[in-house]
Design an enzyme around this catalytic site. Structure first.
Site, PDB file in Angstrom:
ATOM      1  NE  ARG A  47      -2.967   0.213   3.392  1.00 47.37           N
ATOM      2  CZ  ARG A  47      -2.159   0.497   4.433  1.00 47.37           C
ATOM      3  NH1 ARG A  47      -1.765   1.557   4.743  1.00 47.37           N
ATOM      4  NH2 ARG A  47      -2.303  -0.631   5.305  1.00 47.37           N
ATOM      5  CE1 TYR A  99     -17.228   9.674 -16.337  1.00 48.69           C
ATOM      6  CE2 TYR A  99     -16.854   9.598 -13.933  1.00 48.69           C
ATOM      7  CZ  TYR A  99     -17.016   9.023 -15.141  1.00 48.69           C
ATOM      8  OH  TYR A  99     -17.345   7.677 -15.174  1.00 48.69           O
ATOM      9  CG  ASP A 171     -10.987  14.674 -15.186  1.00 46.57           C
ATOM     10  OD1 ASP A 171     -10.178  14.095 -16.110  1.00 46.57           O
ATOM     11  OD2 ASP A 171     -12.052  13.828 -14.890  1.00 46.57           O
ATOM     12  CE  LYS A 196     -12.910   6.254 -18.920  1.00 48.36           C
ATOM     13  NZ  LYS A 196     -13.607   7.528 -18.229  1.00 48.36           N
TER      14      LYS A 196
END
Ligand SMILES: *Cc1c(COP(=O)(O)O)cnc(C)c1O
Length: 380
Positions: A47, A99, A171, A196
């Site tokens: 992590r 978004y 973004d 994407k």
């Protein structure tokens, strides 16, 4: 400092293998051995850090020209991490067309916890400046919005943010660092849904945050390490492989998109094409030299009353699916899919009509894409 396309291929090397392997190995290891008590080790637990993830994170930082990059388990995990910079009482000026998942996160989690948002059309710099109050800590927007491909002038907005000593978060999923590097235009944080264009093959879900400065980077790292929505080693490796071909893929996306637009412009079923340079965007001239191109997504409106659902029911080369930015071409109807969670009045207010169809243009031969669109339009 090597040029961008060279960095794509070679920018993600972590000097941590003794085999000569040309790629960073996939380190499937949740824990790491301490050589002795009190040793100062680079890796201790996945992590907190993993060499495979570090490799792609280093690559992303170089591509965006940031201080550090962070890879998350999804674009939304990356967005959540970016908003962790703010606390109750803070105000954020936010683009009115963002978004859908970000919209939901803000409304269902951030607002109830005391962060306030002022929604503005970030194409209008006067409106942005007016929206800034004494509590405002940041401006957040998407350079190219989804699904109407509206443009915000990044340089203009970051100049306003600097004047008011607040952060700019962008973004930039739709452009990718190959087409625009917001940190070089004055932004403080850039975010991607790496699902994407960065990954580019519809084979993984991932998110990225790159911070320009050490201070912000440390806060993002602390959040990533604390909450743990990290990108696993296998996915980190797949993401890095995807990124290596970003430039060549993006060049083909841009080429194909122009061919498809040339066809759509002449088709009588279509009233409007949304793609920068085609629908009178007032920021087009300004932003033209802020990026190398506008990506492979476009949308168009059928004439009023025609049925977008029939289009997606009849496509054959295009796949009827949400998402974007991958090798294969996709089509969807935003009002009923990607933007279905935005209430209808708000959706119409920002111009997302029922007749709107969004295409993500892939890397196929453009003749096949055009033939497919042409035959599907016969059914609308
Ligand atoms: C897809 C997308 C996201 C969310 O990313 P996930 O990887 O699906 O979590 C965020 N912003 C934009 C602009 C997107 O297209």
């Amino acid at each position: 400092m090597s040029k961008f396309n060279t960095t794509l291929i070679h920018g993600g090397k972590v000097d941590d293998n003794n085999t000569g392997a040309i790629n960073t190995p996939v380190y499937n290891s949740s824990t790491y051995v301490y050589p002795k008590f009190g040793a100062d080790v680079r890796w201790d637990y996945e992590r907190s850090g993993n060499p495979t993830r570090a490799s792609v994170e280093q690559l992303l930082a170089k591509l965006e020209n940031g201080f550090a990059g962070f890879a998350f388990a999804s674009g939304m995990a990356a967005i959540t991490a970016a908003f962790s910079l703010f606390k109750p009482g803070d105000n954020i000026v936010i683009g009115e067309n963002i978004y859908g998942g970000t919209f939901r996160y803000i409304n269902e989690y951030l607002k109830p916890n005391g962060i306030t948002f002022t929604s503005v059309d970030t194409r209008d710099s006067d409106a942005v400046e007016k929206a800034i109050s004494a509590d405002t800590k940041a401006i957040y927007f998407e350079t190219v919005t989804n699904p109407l491909l509206q443009l915000t002038d990044v340089r203009q907005i970051t100049a306003i943010a600097k004047k008011h000593h607040i952060l700019t978060l962008i973004d930039n999923t739709f452009l990718s660092p190959y087409l625009q590097q917001p940190l070089n235009l004055g932004a403080d944080v850039v975010i991607h849904s790496a699902t994407k264009y960065l990954a580019g093959h519809s084979d993984l879900v991932a998110g990225v945050v790159v911070a320009k400065d050490k201070d912000v980077a440390e806060q993002i790292y602390n959040y990533q390490n604390t909450t743990g929505a990290v990108l696993p080693p296998q996915e980190s490796s797949i993401l890095q492989r995807g990124i290596q071909t970003l430039a060549v893929r993006m060049d083909r996306h841009l080429f194909n998109v122009q061919k498809v637009i040339e066809f759509l412009e002449k088709d009588s079923h279509i009233s409007v094409i949304h793609y920068p340079g085609h629908d009178g965007d007032k920021n087009f001239e300004a932003i033209k030299d802020e990026c190398k191109g506008f990506g492979g997504v476009l949308s168009f409106e059928l004439n009023p009353g025609l049925d977008a659902k029939e289009f997606v029911n009849h496509i054959k080369v295009f796949s009827f699916a949400v998402s974007l930015g991958a090798v294969e071409s996709l089509a969807e109807v935003p009002a009923f899919q990607s933007h279905a969670e935005i209430p209808r009045e708000e959706r119409l207010k920002v111009g997302i009509k029922d007749e709107l169809i969004r295409l993500s243009i892939g890397l196929e031969d453009y003749h096949d894409l055009i033939d497919d669109i042409k035959q599907a339009l016969e059914y609308v």
